[in-house]
Design an enzyme around this catalytic site. Structure first.
Site, PDB file in Angstrom:
ATOM      1  N   ALA A  14       0.818  -1.224  -0.128  1.00 42.22           N
ATOM      2  CA  ALA A  14       0.194   0.046   0.006  1.00 42.22           C
ATOM      3  C   ALA A  14       0.749   1.313  -0.096  1.00 42.22           C
ATOM      4  O   ALA A  14       0.511   2.075   0.787  1.00 42.22           O
ATOM      5  CB  ALA A  14      -1.172  -0.076   1.313  1.00 42.22           C
ATOM      6  N   ALA A  15       2.264   1.131  -0.355  1.00 43.33           N
ATOM      7  CA  ALA A  15       3.116   2.339  -0.603  1.00 43.33           C
ATOM      8  C   ALA A  15       2.706   3.455  -1.563  1.00 43.33           C
ATOM      9  O   ALA A  15       2.941   4.625  -1.510  1.00 43.33           O
ATOM     10  CB  ALA A  15       4.388   2.145  -0.542  1.00 43.33           C
ATOM     11  N   ARG A  20      -2.719   7.678 -11.257  1.00 44.54           N
ATOM     12  CA  ARG A  20      -3.999   7.488 -12.420  1.00 44.54           C
ATOM     13  C   ARG A  20      -5.156   8.529 -11.289  1.00 44.54           C
ATOM     14  O   ARG A  20      -6.613   8.237 -11.718  1.00 44.54           O
ATOM     15  CB  ARG A  20      -4.389   6.156 -12.392  1.00 44.54           C
ATOM     16  CG  ARG A  20      -3.242   5.854 -14.084  1.00 44.54           C
ATOM     17  CD  ARG A  20      -3.125   4.963 -14.418  1.00 44.54           C
ATOM     18  NE  ARG A  20      -2.687   3.926 -13.351  1.00 44.54           N
ATOM     19  CZ  ARG A  20      -2.590   2.273 -13.206  1.00 44.54           C
ATOM     20  NH1 ARG A  20      -3.289   2.119 -14.578  1.00 44.54           N
ATOM     21  NH2 ARG A  20      -1.721   1.455 -12.918  1.00 44.54           N
ATOM     22  N   LYS A  27      -4.175   7.096  -2.790  1.00 49.44           N
ATOM     23  CA  LYS A  27      -5.464   6.108  -3.366  1.00 49.44           C
ATOM     24  C   LYS A  27      -5.751   4.904  -3.122  1.00 49.44           C
ATOM     25  O   LYS A  27      -6.850   4.602  -2.666  1.00 49.44           O
ATOM     26  CB  LYS A  27      -4.721   4.853  -4.533  1.00 49.44           C
ATOM     27  CG  LYS A  27      -5.463   4.201  -5.039  1.00 49.44           C
ATOM     28  CD  LYS A  27      -4.954   3.303  -6.295  1.00 49.44           C
ATOM     29  CE  LYS A  27      -3.906   2.247  -6.102  1.00 49.44           C
ATOM     30  NZ  LYS A  27      -3.347   1.171  -7.420  1.00 49.44           N
ATOM     31  N   GLU A 177       4.052  -8.051 -18.335  1.00 48.16           N
ATOM     32  CA  GLU A 177       3.635  -6.987 -17.970  1.00 48.16           C
ATOM     33  C   GLU A 177       2.856  -6.619 -18.818  1.00 48.16           C
ATOM     34  O   GLU A 177       3.675  -6.692 -20.105  1.00 48.16           O
ATOM     35  CB  GLU A 177       4.440  -5.751 -17.085  1.00 48.16           C
ATOM     36  CG  GLU A 177       4.736  -5.873 -16.079  1.00 48.16           C
ATOM     37  CD  GLU A 177       3.200  -6.356 -14.868  1.00 48.16           C
ATOM     38  OE1 GLU A 177       1.883  -5.670 -14.856  1.00 48.16           O
ATOM     39  OE2 GLU A 177       3.266  -7.417 -13.958  1.00 48.16           O
ATOM     40  N   TYR A 389     -40.314  24.011  13.241  1.00 45.75           N
ATOM     41  CA  TYR A 389     -38.498  24.042  13.588  1.00 45.75           C
ATOM     42  C   TYR A 389     -38.946  23.397  15.000  1.00 45.75           C
ATOM     43  O   TYR A 389     -39.438  24.455  15.816  1.00 45.75           O
ATOM     44  CB  TYR A 389     -37.536  25.120  12.854  1.00 45.75           C
ATOM     45  CG  TYR A 389     -36.978  24.961  13.648  1.00 45.75           C
ATOM     46  CD1 TYR A 389     -35.678  23.730  13.389  1.00 45.75           C
ATOM     47  CD2 TYR A 389     -36.028  26.092  14.350  1.00 45.75           C
ATOM     48  CE1 TYR A 389     -34.326  23.455  13.407  1.00 45.75           C
ATOM     49  CE2 TYR A 389     -34.918  25.504  15.693  1.00 45.75           C
ATOM     50  CZ  TYR A 389     -33.882  24.360  15.024  1.00 45.75           C
ATOM     51  OH  TYR A 389     -32.646  24.619  15.473  1.00 45.75           O
ATOM     52  N   ARG A 463     -51.916  37.759  21.576  1.00 41.73           N
ATOM     53  CA  ARG A 463     -52.178  38.300  19.849  1.00 41.73           C
ATOM     54  C   ARG A 463     -52.968  39.504  19.696  1.00 41.73           C
ATOM     55  O   ARG A 463     -53.896  39.787  20.915  1.00 41.73           O
ATOM     56  CB  ARG A 463     -53.267  37.103  19.967  1.00 41.73           C
ATOM     57  CG  ARG A 463     -53.897  36.856  18.275  1.00 41.73           C
ATOM     58  CD  ARG A 463     -55.374  36.316  17.926  1.00 41.73           C
ATOM     59  NE  ARG A 463     -54.184  34.388  18.440  1.00 41.73           N
ATOM     60  CZ  ARG A 463     -55.080  33.997  18.129  1.00 41.73           C
ATOM     61  NH1 ARG A 463     -56.836  34.258  18.697  1.00 41.73           N
ATOM     62  NH2 ARG A 463     -54.751  32.358  18.033  1.00 41.73           N
TER      63      ARG A 463
END
Ligand code: UD1
Ligand code: CA
Length: 482
Positions: A14-15, A20, A27, A177, A389, A463
């Site tokens: 995972a280095a 891309r 990545k 490859e 609310y 009111r």
């Protein structure tokens, strides 16, 4: 009993930067169904029960280690990313005296199943032990010709993958490859999955002998096969029929494809566990989500984080639930959003409700359309069904909240609390200016701005009197004509 060869360790590569991806982030920490990509291969590796798990990290290693989030794992730094072979070479101190199997996994294989790796280990063990009949050595017999196994698969489009060149007996002669392959080799559609098992003492012999005289000027791990062959040792192909497990995620479109495949797998899993999905292609659910039998989920629903849904609950179209704990027989109607909140049994939410920040909606409560509830408790059988609310409030049971009611919880500096006690009746369009308490069975008149506490059973009205002017319409017309 000395079954030394039955032990294995796992190494996860995972280095790399993942050029891309065109990303600031490494990545392998890009997410699939809410978890970093590396999480999935880590899980699969652990399923095979290795003695240790070693990660090779390099590019942005702190971020990667944080995403892996494993305390008893080993992290080895590869300072420069000179290739997969070079990456494995960095881990040598951890296995150079190990008489077992080293399983090596590319970190960009999120779809590999744990069972596949378990079977691969078993296969390698069987090769080491039982090639031909066990000789005098009995249980401890080891076939000294066996150096490794490479998992391979046949894909419709092998573009970008290493091609497997083997003899009639499944022995691999070489892995070539893409960039080094001639036209004829490119036609081969059996590919290297990026999963390898090597017998450690033999790997040790060859790992430092790799060279980088190839198209990418990298030290390829795949060249280990050729070197082992030169030593007179054998590497076998274990061909796995399901090629969808081996998508190597090299760019964001691969990431999207991998996520889709995994999403459908999880939907299928929950479906077999008793959940009904309508139009599953449109339903998104993350890794930590937990569902129950007889849950029914409609088109376009997103279930994220640690969301759990209890039996018989229904989630209608286009709802988003994130870290939501939904009880039994709850109805979440169309277009509702629930985050970091609890909805208890038999409650009805929505359509188009928003519930967030540690809200708790108690049993049989009803939260209707265009109602927002934030950091509040709504008691049992309480109803707030329209255009309201409710923020920082504690509302008792069997309260009725009229349409358009608002807790005015923010004075521009601080948030204040509203308390509404059991069976109170809040008239439509009441403004509750917090901090304020409405007593049990108290009533507020519609349109009132309530700035004082209301005692139990009292009525609060604020009111101005209504003025009636008779025949005003006629007067107005005359005025206009004149
Ligand atoms: C590799 C294989 C290819 C195989 C494919 C399967 C090699 C030379 N090629 O190609 O045969 O078909 O995987 O998906 O191995 N990494 C490091 N350090 C490095 C280089 C890479 O840790 O110096 C890590 C990457 O982070 C990645 C993994 O190794 O997780 C694979 O590297 P990547 O560059 O993706 O190899 P591929 O070109 O896909
Ligand atoms: Ca790759």
């Amino acid at each position: 009993m000395g079954h030394h060869h039955e032990r294995h360790i796992a190494i996860i590569l995972a280095a790399g930067k993942g050029t891309r991806f065109k990303s600031k982030k490494p990545k392998v920490i890009h997410k699939i169904l809410g978890k970093p990509m590396i999480h999935y291969i880590s899980l699969a590796a652990r399923w095979s029960n290795p003695e240790k798990v070693i990660y090779v990290v390099g590019h942005e290693k702190q971020q990667v280690i944080k995403a892996i989030n494993c305390l008893n794992c080993i992290y080895v730094e590869q300072k420069e990313q000179l290739g997969t072979g070079h990456a494995v070479a960095q881990t040598k101190p951890y296995w150079e005296n190990f008489e077992g199997i080293v399983m090596i996994l590319n970190g960009d294989l999120p779809l590999v199943e744990g069972e596949t790796l378990k079977n691969a280990v078993k296969y390698m063990e069987a090769l080491l032990r039982f090639e031909g009949a066990p000789a005098e050595g009995g249980e401890n017999y080891r076939n000294e010709n066996i150096a490794g196994v490479v998992l391979t698969t046949v894909v419709p489009n092998p573009l970008g993958y290493g091609r497997i060149i083997k003899d009639k007996n499944h022995r691999i002669i070489e892995i070539v490859e893409e960039k080094d392959a001639d036209h004829q080799t490119q036609q081969i559609n059996e590919i290297n999955t990026g999963i390898y098992l090597f017998y450690a003492p033999y790997l040790k012999e060859v790992i430092d002998k790799l060279e980088n005289n190839n198209a990418q000027k990298e030290y390829y791990l795949t060249d280990v096969v050729k070197l082992l062959n030169e030593m007179g040792k054998e590497v076998y192909a274990l061909m796995v029929p399901d090629y969808t497990q081996f998508i190597g995620v090299n760019d964001r479109w691969d990431l999207a494809k991998a996520e889709n495949i995994l999403r459908m797998k999880y939907l299928q899993f929950w479906s077999y566990a008793g959940v009904t999905f309508h139009n599953p292609e449109t339903i998104y659910l993350e890794f930590d989500v937990e569902l129950s039998p007889d849950v029914e989920i409609f088109h376009g629903v997103s279930l994220k984080g640690r969301t759990t849904i209890g039996e018989d609950s229904i989630i209608e179209e286009h709802c988003t639930l994130k870290n939501a704990k939904i009880g039994k027989n709850v109805k979440i109607l169309k277009g509702s959003i629930i985050e970091d909140s609890v909805i208890e049994d038999n409650a009805v939410i929505g359509p188009y409700a928003r519930i967030r920040n540690n809200a708790v909606i108690k049993e049989e409560a009803q939260i209707g359309n265009f109602v927002e509830v934030k950091n509040s408790t709504i008691g049992e059988k309480t109803a707030a069904k329209h255009l309201t609310y409710i923020g920082d409030a504690e509302i008792g049971k069997e309260v009725n909240i009229g349409a358009g009611t608002i807790t005015c919880n923010y004075d521009g500096f601080k948030k204040h609390k509203t308390v509404i006690k059991d069976r109170a009746f809040i008239g439509s369009d009441t403004m509750l200016v917090a901090p304020v308490t409405i007593g049990e069975e108290a009533i507020t008149g519609s349109g009132s701005v309530i700035t004082k506490d209301v005692p139990d059973k009292a009525l609060a009205v604020e009111r101005s009197p209504v003025k009636i002017i008779e025949n005003y319409a006629e007067k107005r017309k005359r005025k206009n004509d004149g």
